[in-house]
Design an enzyme around this catalytic site. Structure first.
Site, PDB file in Angstrom:
ATOM      1  N   ASN A 213       0.849  -1.197   0.000  1.00 44.80           N
ATOM      2  CA  ASN A 213       0.000   0.000   0.000  1.00 44.80           C
ATOM      3  C   ASN A 213       0.887   1.250   0.000  1.00 44.80           C
ATOM      4  O   ASN A 213       2.109   1.158  -0.005  1.00 44.80           O
ATOM      5  CB  ASN A 213      -0.945  -0.022   1.205  1.00 44.80           C
ATOM      6  CG  ASN A 213      -0.183  -0.107   2.510  1.00 44.80           C
ATOM      7  OD1 ASN A 213       0.587   0.783   2.852  1.00 44.80           O
ATOM      8  ND2 ASN A 213      -0.346  -1.214   3.219  1.00 44.80           N
ATOM      9  N   LYS A 292       8.470 -17.481 -10.409  1.00 44.74           N
ATOM     10  CA  LYS A 292       7.748 -16.358 -11.013  1.00 44.74           C
ATOM     11  C   LYS A 292       6.549 -16.879 -11.822  1.00 44.74           C
ATOM     12  O   LYS A 292       6.700 -17.768 -12.651  1.00 44.74           O
ATOM     13  CB  LYS A 292       8.719 -15.579 -11.918  1.00 44.74           C
ATOM     14  CG  LYS A 292       8.097 -14.348 -12.497  1.00 44.74           C
ATOM     15  CD  LYS A 292       9.076 -13.615 -13.389  1.00 44.74           C
ATOM     16  CE  LYS A 292       8.341 -12.509 -14.127  1.00 44.74           C
ATOM     17  NZ  LYS A 292       9.146 -11.928 -15.182  1.00 44.74           N
ATOM     18  N   LYS A 342     -13.370   0.594  16.124  1.00 46.97           N
ATOM     19  CA  LYS A 342     -12.069  -0.094  16.249  1.00 46.97           C
ATOM     20  C   LYS A 342     -11.520   0.000  17.665  1.00 46.97           C
ATOM     21  O   LYS A 342     -10.905  -0.944  18.166  1.00 46.97           O
ATOM     22  CB  LYS A 342     -11.046   0.498  15.273  1.00 46.97           C
ATOM     23  CG  LYS A 342     -11.246  -0.006  13.879  1.00 46.97           C
ATOM     24  CD  LYS A 342     -10.325   0.644  12.873  1.00 46.97           C
ATOM     25  CE  LYS A 342     -10.852   0.330  11.474  1.00 46.97           C
ATOM     26  NZ  LYS A 342     -10.163   1.017  10.418  1.00 46.97           N
TER      27      LYS A 342
HETATM   28  O1  C5P Z   1      -6.693  -1.879   9.134  1.00 48.21           O
HETATM   29  P1  C5P Z   1      -7.412  -1.245  10.295  1.00 48.21           P
HETATM   30  O2  C5P Z   1      -8.150  -0.023   9.917  1.00 48.21           O
HETATM   31  O3  C5P Z   1      -8.206  -2.223  11.089  1.00 48.21           O
HETATM   32  O4  C5P Z   1      -6.204  -0.717  11.237  1.00 48.21           O
HETATM   33  C1  C5P Z   1      -6.471  -0.099  12.450  1.00 48.21           C
HETATM   34  C2  C5P Z   1      -5.290  -0.290  13.359  1.00 48.21           C
HETATM   35  O5  C5P Z   1      -4.963  -1.662  13.474  1.00 48.21           O
HETATM   36  C3  C5P Z   1      -4.014   0.395  12.932  1.00 48.21           C
HETATM   37  O6  C5P Z   1      -3.430   0.897  14.101  1.00 48.21           O
HETATM   38  C4  C5P Z   1      -3.169  -0.730  12.342  1.00 48.21           C
HETATM   39  O7  C5P Z   1      -1.777  -0.493  12.525  1.00 48.21           O
HETATM   40  C5  C5P Z   1      -3.616  -1.912  13.165  1.00 48.21           C
HETATM   41  N1  C5P Z   1      -3.581  -3.179  12.436  1.00 48.21           N
HETATM   42  C6  C5P Z   1      -2.738  -4.175  12.854  1.00 48.21           C
HETATM   43  N2  C5P Z   1      -2.723  -5.378  12.213  1.00 48.21           N
HETATM   44  C7  C5P Z   1      -3.508  -5.603  11.164  1.00 48.21           C
HETATM   45  C8  C5P Z   1      -4.376  -4.602  10.703  1.00 48.21           C
HETATM   46  C9  C5P Z   1      -4.369  -3.393  11.349  1.00 48.21           C
HETATM   47  O8  C5P Z   1      -1.985  -3.964  13.828  1.00 48.21           O
HETATM   48  N3  C5P Z   1      -3.477  -6.780  10.557  1.00 48.21           N
END
Ligand code: C5P
Length: 405
Positions: A213, A292, A342
């Protein structure tokens, strides 16, 4: 706001090839809000012109002790009194020797002698000149007197030698200068261990391709820098980014979400504060191809099966000895609703939410705006540089953490 803001720094430049870096040093110190007056030795002028330094510092450059006009404008004693810090960069072996012997045979050494301000030297010279017993004894003597020595760094030198003697890089000198003034302020986070995830993750498709990303890591690194400046012991668990490690931070490089998860979980239980700033890929490729993947003529479509990655921050907050846990929510709509969702779902202590759909903030930008939510409070932090925003955020996290103790 950083403690260096409004501070008066005399930048004393001596004759060495590293003098070519000083206009950039002036610019970056000014970016931090410092006022800069430049003093140059005769040797320095062989490498860089006073006109350049006058232009970037927006102040006249002083280069002579015996110039009646210059003495009338701001005399050497006045300059010595004006200074909150004297930074000699680059500090040549000759300048170090003269300062160490208390000479006052030019403007630079006279100011060093006439000022009560803290004196900092950033040595720059050939590795053998640095190693020479005379130089080492001078340095030791200066340190005993309370003079601060930054560097030198080691590496390839202008003369072709390799070894110690390189002036520290501009970013390092700026960071140390900011930290220097901070030290005389409050080191509110001394003794605290902070672990911060930052940057993107990469999920391999085959040996040459991956899913990732646009995260630059700038926000996480700015938080790490602000926390380290305030005295915290900081480790960054970093996805692939193009950033230098902030001064006094430890950095662990990872690639995939599972890598990041492994390191985060092993460090989090010894941490006081865990900040999940990384943009972790939610899904990874179910089966990474060993070779690949080839394009085929008979099929215009290709399907890749994805499986869910572990949620790092949610797993950290399930630990028995859970650190104070902070998450980020990068949203494009209904920011508050999703952020609060969240906060609860991932059992976070704080969540910092931003709208990444807004132009000029968020991913890859140097600026950002955030709203920080706890269960009971809300702190809006308006659009500013990521570095300033990080200081404000670190203050809030530090205060909330102390409140919970
Ligand atoms: O992707 P999301 O919006 O759920 O991310 C919210 C928080 O969760 C962020 O702080 C991100 O760093 C954390 N996160 C994580 N592991 C993941 C997805 C997100 O620690 N697999």
């Amino acid at each position: 706001m950083s403690e260096i803001q409004g501070k008066n720094i005399v930048l004393a430049i001596t004759g060495g090839i590293a003098a070519y870096k000083t206009p950039e040093l002036v610019r970056r110190l000014k970016d931090q809000g410092a006022n800069i007056r430049v003093v140059m030795t005769e040797g320095a002028k062989a490498f860089i012109t006073p006109l350049t330094l006058q232009a970037v510092s927006a102040n006249p450059v002083s280069d002579s002790l015996l110039d009646p006009a210059a003495e009338l404008a701001m005399g050497h004693i006045e300059l010595a009194k004006w200074a909150d810090m004297i930074l000699v960069a680059p500090a040549s072996a000759d300048a170090i020797a003269r300062i160490s012997n208390g000479l006052a045979n030019d403007l630079l050494t006279t100011i060093c002698l006439a000022s009560e301000a803290p004196l900092v030297l950033a040595p720059a010279m050939n590795q053998q000149m640095w190693r020479a017993l005379a130089t080492q004894e001078n340095i030791e003597r200066l340190q005993k007197r309370g003079v601060t020595i930054w560097g030198p760094g080691a590496g390839e030198q202008a003369c072709g030698d390799v070894g110690p003697g390189r002036m520290l890089e501009v970013v390092e000198l700026v960071e140390l200068s900011v930290g220097f003034f901070q030290q005389s302020g409050i080191r509110a986070l001394a003794g605290q261990k902070w672990v911060i995830t930052a940057g993107p993750t990469r999920e391999a498709i085959d040996p040459v391709r991956y899913i990732s990303n646009h995260s630059s890591g700038k926000m996480g690194y700015a938080i790490a820098q602000a926390a380290a400046r305030a005295g915290a012991d900081v480790t960054i668990i970093s996805g692939p980014v193009n950033l230098t490690t902030p001064t006094n931070c430890e950095r662990i490089d990872v690639s995939s979400a599972r890598d990041m998860h492994k390191h985060a979980l092993s460090l989090a239980s010894q941490a006081d504060i865990f900040i999940a700033c990384a943009a972790v890929a939610d899904y990874r490729v179910a089966e990474v191809a060993e070779h690949k993947i080839k394009k085929t003529d008979d099929n215009d479509e290709m399907r890749i099966e994805l499986v869910k990655n572990p949620d790092i921050v949610a797993d950290v907050s399930k630990l028995n000895d859970k650190p104070f846990t902070v998450g980020f929510a990068a949203e494009t709509q209904d920011v508050e609703k999703y952020a609060l969702g969240k906060l609860t779902r991932k059992n976070l202590d704080l969540i910092a939410a931003n709208n990444v759909a807004t132009e000029g903030q968020g991913f890859n930008s140097d600026n950002n705006a955030l709203t920080v939510y706890s269960k009971d409070d809300k702190y809006p932090l308006p659009l500013t540089s990521k570095s300033e925003l990080a200081s404000q955020l670190v203050n809030i996290i530090g205060q909330q953490f102390t409140k919970r103790q």
